[in-house]
Design an enzyme around this catalytic site. Structure first.
Site, PDB file in Angstrom:
ATOM      1  N   CYS A 155       0.600  -1.319   0.261  1.00  0.00           N
ATOM      2  CA  CYS A 155       0.538   0.118  -0.059  1.00  0.00           C
ATOM      3  C   CYS A 155       0.983   1.476   0.468  1.00  0.00           C
ATOM      4  O   CYS A 155       0.359   2.275  -0.613  1.00  0.00           O
ATOM      5  CB  CYS A 155      -0.793   0.377   1.031  1.00  0.00           C
ATOM      6  SG  CYS A 155      -0.777   0.038   2.319  1.00  0.00           S
ATOM      7  N   HIS A 189      -2.259   1.448   7.355  1.00  0.00           N
ATOM      8  CA  HIS A 189      -2.387   1.516   5.844  1.00  0.00           C
ATOM      9  C   HIS A 189      -1.552   3.005   5.560  1.00  0.00           C
ATOM     10  O   HIS A 189      -1.921   3.934   5.476  1.00  0.00           O
ATOM     11  CB  HIS A 189      -3.402   0.454   5.825  1.00  0.00           C
ATOM     12  CG  HIS A 189      -4.089   1.138   4.536  1.00  0.00           C
ATOM     13  ND1 HIS A 189      -3.529  -0.088   3.982  1.00  0.00           N
ATOM     14  CD2 HIS A 189      -5.271   1.425   3.980  1.00  0.00           C
ATOM     15  CE1 HIS A 189      -4.177   0.088   2.322  1.00  0.00           C
ATOM     16  NE2 HIS A 189      -5.124   0.793   2.343  1.00  0.00           N
TER      17      HIS A 189
END
Ligand SMILES: [Zn+2]
Length: 384
Positions: A70, A350
């Site tokens: 990510c 994230h």
């Protein structure tokens, strides 16, 4: 008026509500020709130039997560929405630079350009897989081989450096001669140092992202001031302490605040020929077209790193950084166009991206394979 483009990097801890608004008011679109951009290490922002009205959803595509990638996807979305860099790839201008140099290593730039081209020409709603690109970045920077949580800012640095090396217009670097510019006035010295840098490092990537920082050291005894000029690819800003929230300007002020070097840190004064208490200060000698700002949310502690969750707000447009310039008459206005954002803790988190699409001027959030229209508040992102 030349339009300036900049970007800055900001780290953001808490995930902002990524609400999809399907009714964005057209008058909220930014239509002025001046733009800036921003990138974040844990948060990347890039700038846009002209927001053309376009119904097409070009460039709107997700990127598949290849296992903790990510951080890479977040940065790729920010770069994909960096108009000049995108056009460099779309128009195949990079080919000219690659061919000119007869290089053997061209794979990273080739794969990057191929990926950007796919992202901007794909008519499918399917997410694109960046696996070929990932293979190349790993060859260039083996540290990104693993599937661990990585720092987006570090990745951005490596990527830009890798691209730059392949499209560097300089093929034979001049021999390093230690020319001394210390006798020159600061302004002249800065220019000479910059010219010297370009003799070695000169590429489309440098044109867009590299600026020059001036650091001044002043002796408290004799007042002698020595200056050093260094190129920079991004500015890593400490987070200002404050109640509730602080502004990006506060962080810039903290970064450029005069610092006292005393005790063990005492530098040797050139004139006194002895170690003296000195003050040190940074100013920006040359602002890059695209300014990448990184908010240092992760602090290195002895046992483990921790993350600051102070709310840092920053303007979407017309961020005027002139007060941090060595020469305050120079223009330094930036608009935000992309943000790479980290949510979660140091142990796990994230990365997502917030980018303004250069074609339609709308903001979107990118979360790996998904993207959503995003409606930012007028002046700043509601990020912690
Ligand atoms: Zn001195």
């Amino acid at each position: 008026m030349p339009s300036m483009r900049h970007s800055y990097t900001v780290t953001i801890p808490e995930e902002p509500p990524a609400t999809a608004f399907s009714f964005i008011k057209p008058d909220m679109r930014r239509k002025n020709s001046m733009s800036g951009s921003m990138l974040v290490s844990t948060f990347v922002g890039l700038l846009i130039n002209h927001a053309k009205n376009s119904k097409s959803a070009q460039g709107l595509v997700g990127l598949r997560n290849l296992g903790n990638t990510c951080f890479m996807n977040s940065i790729l979305q920010c770069l994909s929405n960096t108009q000049s860099l995108r056009d460099y790839c779309l128009h195949n201008s990079h080919r000219r630079d690659l061919n000119n140099n007869n290089r053997t290593n061209t794979a990273l730039m080739e794969e990057f350009a191929k990926l950007i081209q796919t992202m901007w020409t794909s008519s499918s709603s399917e997410a694109v897989s960046p696996s070929e690109f990932k293979t190349q970045i790993q060859r260039y920077a083996p540290r990104f081989v693993g599937y661990n949580q990585q720092d987006a800012q570090e990745f951005l640095r490596f990527l830009l450096d890798g691209l730059h090396n392949e499209v560097n217009r300089v093929t034979v670097r001049p021999r390093g001669n230690m020319e001394d510019f210390d006798h020159l006035p600061d302004e002249e010295k800065g220019k000479k140092m910059w010219a010297k840098y370009l003799e070695r490092e000169d590429s489309k990537i440098v044109d867009l992202f590299v600026g020059q920082l001036k650091s001044s050291l002043t002796c408290s005894e004799c007042g002698y001031c020595s200056t050093v000029f260094d190129p920079f690819w991004d500015l890593s800003l400490p987070i200002a302490k404050g109640y509730g929230e602080v502004s990006l300007m506060d962080c810039m002020r903290l970064f450029t605040k005069e610092d006292v070097l005393d005790g063990d840190e005492k530098p040797t004064c050139y004139r006194c020929k002895a170690r003296r208490r000195c003050t040190k200060k940074f100013t920006v000698q040359k602002f890059p077209k695209i300014l990448v700002l990184h908010l240092k949310r992760f602090s290195e502690a002895r046992i483990r790193t921790s993350k600051l969750s102070t709310f840092v707000n920053f303007p979407m447009k017309d961020l005027d950084l002139r007060e941090f310039a060595s020469d305050r008459s120079s223009s330094a206005v930036y608009n935000l166009y992309a943000v790479s954002n980290h949510s979660g803790t140091t142990m796990g988190g994230h990365y997502t991206a917030y980018c303004c699409n250069p074609e339609n001027g709308e903001w979107y959030t990118y979360n790996d394979s998904r993207y959503l229209l995003y409606f930012p508040s007028c002046s700043f992102f509601p990020f912690a």
